[in-house]
Design a protein around this motif. Structure first.
Motif, short mmCIF file in Angstrom:
data_model
loop_
_atom_site.label_atom_id
_atom_site.label_comp_id
_atom_site.label_asym_id
_atom_site.label_seq_id
_atom_site.Cartn_x
_atom_site.Cartn_y
_atom_site.Cartn_z
N ARG A 18 -7.32 16.08 -6.44
CA ARG A 18 -6.04 16.65 -6.68
C ARG A 18 -5.65 15.94 -7.70
N LEU A 19 -6.15 14.92 -8.24
CA LEU A 19 -6.00 14.79 -9.67
C LEU A 19 -6.84 15.39 -10.93
N CYS A 32 -5.66 1.05 -4.49
CA CYS A 32 -5.70 1.79 -2.24
C CYS A 32 -6.98 0.97 -2.21
N GLN A 42 -7.48 -2.82 -2.64
CA GLN A 42 -6.82 -3.37 -1.22
C GLN A 42 -7.36 -3.24 0.57
N VAL A 82 0.55 4.89 -2.52
CA VAL A 82 0.47 5.56 -2.57
C VAL A 82 1.88 6.76 -2.50
N GLN A 114 -6.60 12.82 -2.81
CA GLN A 114 -5.75 12.37 -4.24
C GLN A 114 -6.95 12.79 -5.24
N LEU A 119 -7.06 8.86 -0.09
CA LEU A 119 -7.55 8.59 -0.79
C LEU A 119 -7.66 9.49 -1.62
N TYR A 140 -9.90 -0.22 12.61
CA TYR A 140 -10.25 -1.62 11.02
C TYR A 140 -11.21 -2.15 11.42
N TYR A 161 0.41 -1.10 0.12
CA TYR A 161 0.03 0.28 -0.36
C TYR A 161 1.06 0.92 -0.08
N GLU A 162 1.95 1.67 1.14
CA GLU A 162 2.51 2.44 0.97
C GLU A 162 3.50 2.77 -0.52
N LEU A 192 1.18 7.75 -6.52
CA LEU A 192 0.17 8.36 -6.37
C LEU A 192 0.57 9.89 -5.25
N GLU A 193 1.24 10.00 -4.98
CA GLU A 193 1.47 11.09 -4.63
C GLU A 193 2.52 11.75 -6.07
N VAL A 217 2.25 -0.85 6.33
CA VAL A 217 1.14 0.57 6.33
C VAL A 217 -0.12 0.07 6.21
N LEU A 218 -0.19 -0.93 5.62
CA LEU A 218 -1.87 -1.89 5.68
C LEU A 218 -2.16 -3.24 6.26
#
Lengths: 96, 407
Positions: free
Chosen positions: B279-280, A61, A64, A27, B276, B273, B163, A23-24, A30-31, B136-137
């Motif tokens: 922003r896209l 993302c 997931q 991300v 983002q 998310l 979660y 995932y990281e 994407l950034e 992270v996940l």
């Protein structure tokens, strides 16, 4: 300009969880794409390519995030030394 | 008075040995001192001296008792021994047979903890650069702890809040007592073999140093170090630190904190998310707008609105060129003409006919008809022809007078 962004083919964003990108990393990519797109330093064609790649990343993302299913299991050691997995009731109850 | 009959050495040694054996104080004596000359033989028997500032005594601790030691006996360690004083018959050597050895001043366990910590640190088991980042996940979280008790319950509660759809695999272990360390190490290794979790929490609730001891054992340290799955250690309370905490990839002060480290808050990730995505879209919209404006600016240009202007301009250019060409041509003609006139004029003035019309005559040599330029070429009585502007005269030379430079 765009050449420094390594674009992996969209096909690799498949449902195959074995080759799933962490995932990281999704991300992070994407950034990078969003910043590139916001800088405006690219042609219109490149903008559209980046946009679709960015949207594909957000979709992956989200996938997931959605794919994790509520599950609690306990591993039990069998007399023969092997281990089996069994569902486990929460809040302090152990399976017999 | 009779003298005492001399006794044998064997008898003497036996006598003293018996004295010692019979003395209640000496059969279970507690002695405090410092270890020196420690030698641990492969047989497992430990030989050493116990000393204070003035004296020392020879000691031996046999394998059965020595194996129970919780710390390593090294020279300089201050200890309190429980021992039986004996005299060895064969050589009369006074010795202590030690049944128990305890660290003096600080607890055995603390000493053992310090020794192990130093040894493992020197090996690099605590090195920062060996520690792995947490995912992270994580799709699945492993937990090594007691199946009853607050720890697993707290972890499940916190995970559920962050979660709700979390996935967890529990490997139950005893968290204290004989063999607990070995079972904890086995659990960590088995989770690594199964590869079904992306991160694991290893821990237990608070307690004394004895209660937490399993997490100070070397087997646990090695299992954590070798784990390819990142390990979060959550042992005891905030202020407790075990070897497991030092080796782990992250340390959590409580089980709840461990759950927070392990799992993100779902809504946080989804908010990010969404941002983002926005922003896209905005960025693309902006980019398209810029392109459109540029296009408009270009099509607004007069060329697009009045294209014939281009032709007219070209035509005007052409006319101008033609005119200049014409002018250039005329100029050249004029200058050529005047040049011609100039040359004609010059020629005219140089013309011999002009000279003749002014009264000059051209005299020619009768021999070759060429102009006579010197008096030396002619004799008196010869004939010459004289050309005038309108005819010629045939003459005879009567007299020749040469002109000198002085006259």
């Amino acid at each position: 300009m765009i050449s420094e962004l390594e674009l992996t083919p969209l096909e690799s964003l498949s449902q195959d969880t074995a080759s799933e990108q962490p995932y990281e990393e999704l991300v992070k990519e994407l950034e990078q794409i969003v910043r590139k797109l916001e800088s405006g330093d690219i042609t219109l064609n490149q903008s559209m390519d980046l946009f679709s790649r960015g949207i594909a990343l957000t979709k992956e993302c989200q996938r997931q995030l959605d794919v994790i299913e509520k599950k609690i299991t306990i591993l039990i050691e069998n007399p023969d030394g092997s281990v089996s997995e069994k569902p486990w009731a929460e809040a302090g109850g152990t399976e017999a | 008075m009779t003298e005492q009959q001399p006794v044998t050495v064997s008898w003497l040694n036996r006598y003293v040995a018996t004295l010692l054996e019979r003395d209640p104080f000496l059969s279970t004596v507690r002695v405090r001192g410092e270890l020196s000359n420690c030698k641990l033989y492969t047989s497992g028997h430990l030989y050493f001296m116990l000393k204070d500032e003035q004296a020392s005594v020879s000691c031996v601790m046999f394998r059965r008792e020595a194996a129970k030691l919780r710390f390593r006996p090294v020279d300089g360690t201050r200890v309190i021994l429980t021992a039986r004083a004996t005299l060895y018959d064969r050589d009369g050597k006074f010795q202590l047979y030690v049944s128990e050895m305890a660290a003096d001043g600080i607890g055995d366990l603390f000493l053992a903890f310090e020794q192990l910590k130093q040894r493992l640190a020197a090996e690099g088991l605590f090195d920062e650069k060996h520690k792995k980042p947490l995912p992270v996940l994580p799709a699945r979280i492993g937990v090594v702890t007691s199946p009853s008790g607050a720890v697993i319950r707290d972890i499940i509660n916190v995970l559920g809040r962050r979660y709700p759809q979390f996935s967890l695999q529990l490997y139950p272990v005893p968290v204290q007592g004989e063999g607990a360390g070995g079972k904890i190490a086995t659990a960590i290794r088995r989770l690594n073999e199964r590869k079904e979790v992306d991160v694991m929490i290893v821990g237990r609730g608070g307690g004394s140093i004895e209660d937490l001891w399993a997490f100070n054992e070397e087997v646990v340290a090695r299992a954590v170090y070798e784990s390819e799955i990142p390990v979060i250690s959550a042992v005891g309370h905030e202020t407790d630190f075990t070897i497991c905490d030092f080796v782990a990839d992250r340390r959590a002060p409580t089980p709840s904190a461990a759950a927070e480290l392990a799992m993100p808050v779902r809504s946080d990730l989804e908010d990010a998310l969404r941002m983002q995505r926005n922003r896209l879209v905005h960025a693309l919209r902006n980019r398209a707008r810029i392109a459109e404006e540029r296009l408009n600016r270009l099509t607004q240009n007069r060329i697009f609105r009045e294209p014939y202007l281009l032709i007219e301009k070209r035509q005007a250019d052409l006319d101008r060129i033609r005119e200049r060409q014409q002018q250039a041509l005329e100029k050249r003609l004029t200058s050529a003409r005047s040049n011609m006139q100039l040359l004609t004029g010059k020629l005219d003035s140089l013309s011999p006919l002009k000279v003749l019309s002014r009264g000059y005559g051209l005299v020619t040599d009768p021999l070759n008809g060429r102009p006579l330029t010197t008096v030396t070429r002619i004799r008196t009585g010869e004939q010459v022809r004289v050309f005038l502007s309108d005819g010629n005269l045939d003459c005879t030379v009567n007299q020749i007078t040469a002109r000198s430079d002085n006259s």
